[in-house]
Each structure stands twice: as C-alpha cells, then as structure tokens.
Design a protein around this motif. Structure first.
Motif, mmCIF file in Angstrom:
data_model
loop_
_atom_site.group_PDB
_atom_site.id
_atom_site.type_symbol
_atom_site.label_atom_id
_atom_site.label_comp_id
_atom_site.label_asym_id
_atom_site.label_seq_id
_atom_site.Cartn_x
_atom_site.Cartn_y
_atom_site.Cartn_z
ATOM 1 N N LYS A 196 98.971 4.455 45.648
ATOM 2 C CA LYS A 196 97.678 4.597 46.306
ATOM 3 C C LYS A 196 97.898 5.137 47.707
ATOM 4 O O LYS A 196 98.772 4.677 48.424
ATOM 5 C CB LYS A 196 96.966 3.248 46.405
ATOM 6 C CG LYS A 196 96.467 2.735 45.091
ATOM 7 C CD LYS A 196 95.630 1.476 45.160
ATOM 8 C CE LYS A 196 95.580 0.746 46.443
ATOM 9 N NZ LYS A 196 94.814 -0.493 46.410
ATOM 10 N N SER A 197 97.097 6.088 48.100
ATOM 11 C CA SER A 197 97.174 6.620 49.452
ATOM 12 C C SER A 197 96.758 5.552 50.443
ATOM 13 O O SER A 197 95.885 4.735 50.157
ATOM 14 C CB SER A 197 96.267 7.844 49.588
ATOM 15 O OG SER A 197 96.323 8.343 50.899
ATOM 16 N N ALA A 242 93.041 8.748 54.299
ATOM 17 C CA ALA A 242 91.904 9.380 53.633
ATOM 18 C C ALA A 242 92.310 10.476 52.643
ATOM 19 O O ALA A 242 91.501 10.897 51.829
ATOM 20 C CB ALA A 242 90.949 9.963 54.678
ATOM 21 N N PRO A 282 94.285 12.174 49.397
ATOM 22 C CA PRO A 282 94.893 11.734 48.141
ATOM 23 C C PRO A 282 96.407 11.921 48.220
ATOM 24 O O PRO A 282 96.893 12.812 48.918
ATOM 25 C CB PRO A 282 94.276 12.670 47.097
ATOM 26 C CG PRO A 282 93.829 13.860 47.861
ATOM 27 C CD PRO A 282 93.494 13.396 49.242
ATOM 28 N N THR A 305 94.583 11.019 40.590
ATOM 29 C CA THR A 305 93.174 11.222 40.887
ATOM 30 C C THR A 305 93.051 11.261 42.411
ATOM 31 O O THR A 305 94.063 11.238 43.116
ATOM 32 C CB THR A 305 92.311 10.074 40.328
ATOM 33 O OG1 THR A 305 92.590 8.874 41.065
ATOM 34 C CG2 THR A 305 92.568 9.840 38.853
ATOM 35 N N SER A 306 91.839 11.249 42.920
ATOM 36 C CA SER A 306 91.666 11.256 44.373
ATOM 37 C C SER A 306 92.049 9.917 45.000
ATOM 38 O O SER A 306 92.255 9.838 46.205
ATOM 39 C CB SER A 306 90.217 11.607 44.736
ATOM 40 O OG SER A 306 89.342 10.629 44.211
ATOM 41 N N THR A 307 92.186 8.868 44.197
ATOM 42 C CA THR A 307 92.490 7.549 44.747
ATOM 43 C C THR A 307 93.824 6.958 44.327
ATOM 44 O O THR A 307 94.337 6.057 44.991
ATOM 45 C CB THR A 307 91.386 6.541 44.362
ATOM 46 O OG1 THR A 307 91.291 6.483 42.941
ATOM 47 C CG2 THR A 307 90.046 6.936 44.960
ATOM 48 N N ILE A 308 94.396 7.427 43.229
ATOM 49 C CA ILE A 308 95.655 6.854 42.749
ATOM 50 C C ILE A 308 96.464 7.917 42.022
ATOM 51 O O ILE A 308 95.914 8.808 41.376
ATOM 52 C CB ILE A 308 95.400 5.623 41.852
ATOM 53 C CG1 ILE A 308 96.686 4.847 41.611
ATOM 54 C CG2 ILE A 308 94.714 6.023 40.556
ATOM 55 C CD1 ILE A 308 96.463 3.435 41.102
#
Length: 107
Positions: free
Chosen positions: A17-18, A21, A23, A50-53
């Motif tokens: 996970k980032s 902000a 990815p 994805t944009s979150t993980i």
C-alpha cells in the motif's frame, strides 16, 4: 484493462500500500523488481496493482521457480543505489509479507 474471467485468488503474496497520495504502481509496471527501501535487497516482482494497493510475488519464489539466483554484483549495486530516491521511487508499506495471507483481485 478489463478481464472477464472473474476473481483470482493468490496465496503467499506481498501486498503493498502506498503511504502517500501516489499509487505504488501504475499500468505497465508489471514485472518490475521491488526493492526494500532501506537495504536495497530485492524482495518481490510486481504483477498487479490498483490505485490503492499493489501485489508482488516473493522474489525467492520467482527465482526458485526458474532455478535462478540474483548475481552478487547486481545485488551489491542495488543495495548501493537504494537510498538514492529517484523520481520513479514510490514510498510504500508491506502489508502481507508473512507468507500466510491470501489476496484476491477482481479481473
């Protein structure tokens, strides 16, 4: 890229996970070598995100499956450059690195 094959279950993967902000990975990053930020040690091979993980295979599993080893000189060089945060460096935290978790991705 949408796929119509449903949900795929992966075992013993690294979930990333980032912590900012941005990815951790973007489209086209699959196959990228993931380095541990403080040591420069190769820890994974990116395969989805994805944009979150993002998700990576443990590098030892990848190398074992192909009967390969990381060249000692290459590993030394990777360790040397790791603290130098270039423009393509992403900050992240590992969220499932204990070889016991499961991750699913809807494709």
């Amino acid at each position: 890229m949408p796929y119509d094959i449903g949900t795929i279950l992966f075992h013993d993967q690294i979930a990333i996970k980032s912590i900012d902000a941005l990815p951790f990975s973007e489209q086209g990053d699959s196959g990228a070598l993931i380095l541990e930020q403080t040591t420069g040690m190769a820890i994974g091979l990116l395969f989805a995100g994805t944009s979150t993980i993002s998700f990576a295979n443990h590098i030892a599993d990848v190398l074992d499956s192909f009967g390969l080893e990381i060249d000692r000189e290459l590993q030394r060089r990777l360790q040397h450059i790791a603290p130098d945060r270039g423009s393509e460096t992403r900050s992240a935290e590992r969220t499932a690195d204990d070889h016991s978790g499961e991750s699913s991705i809807d494709w």
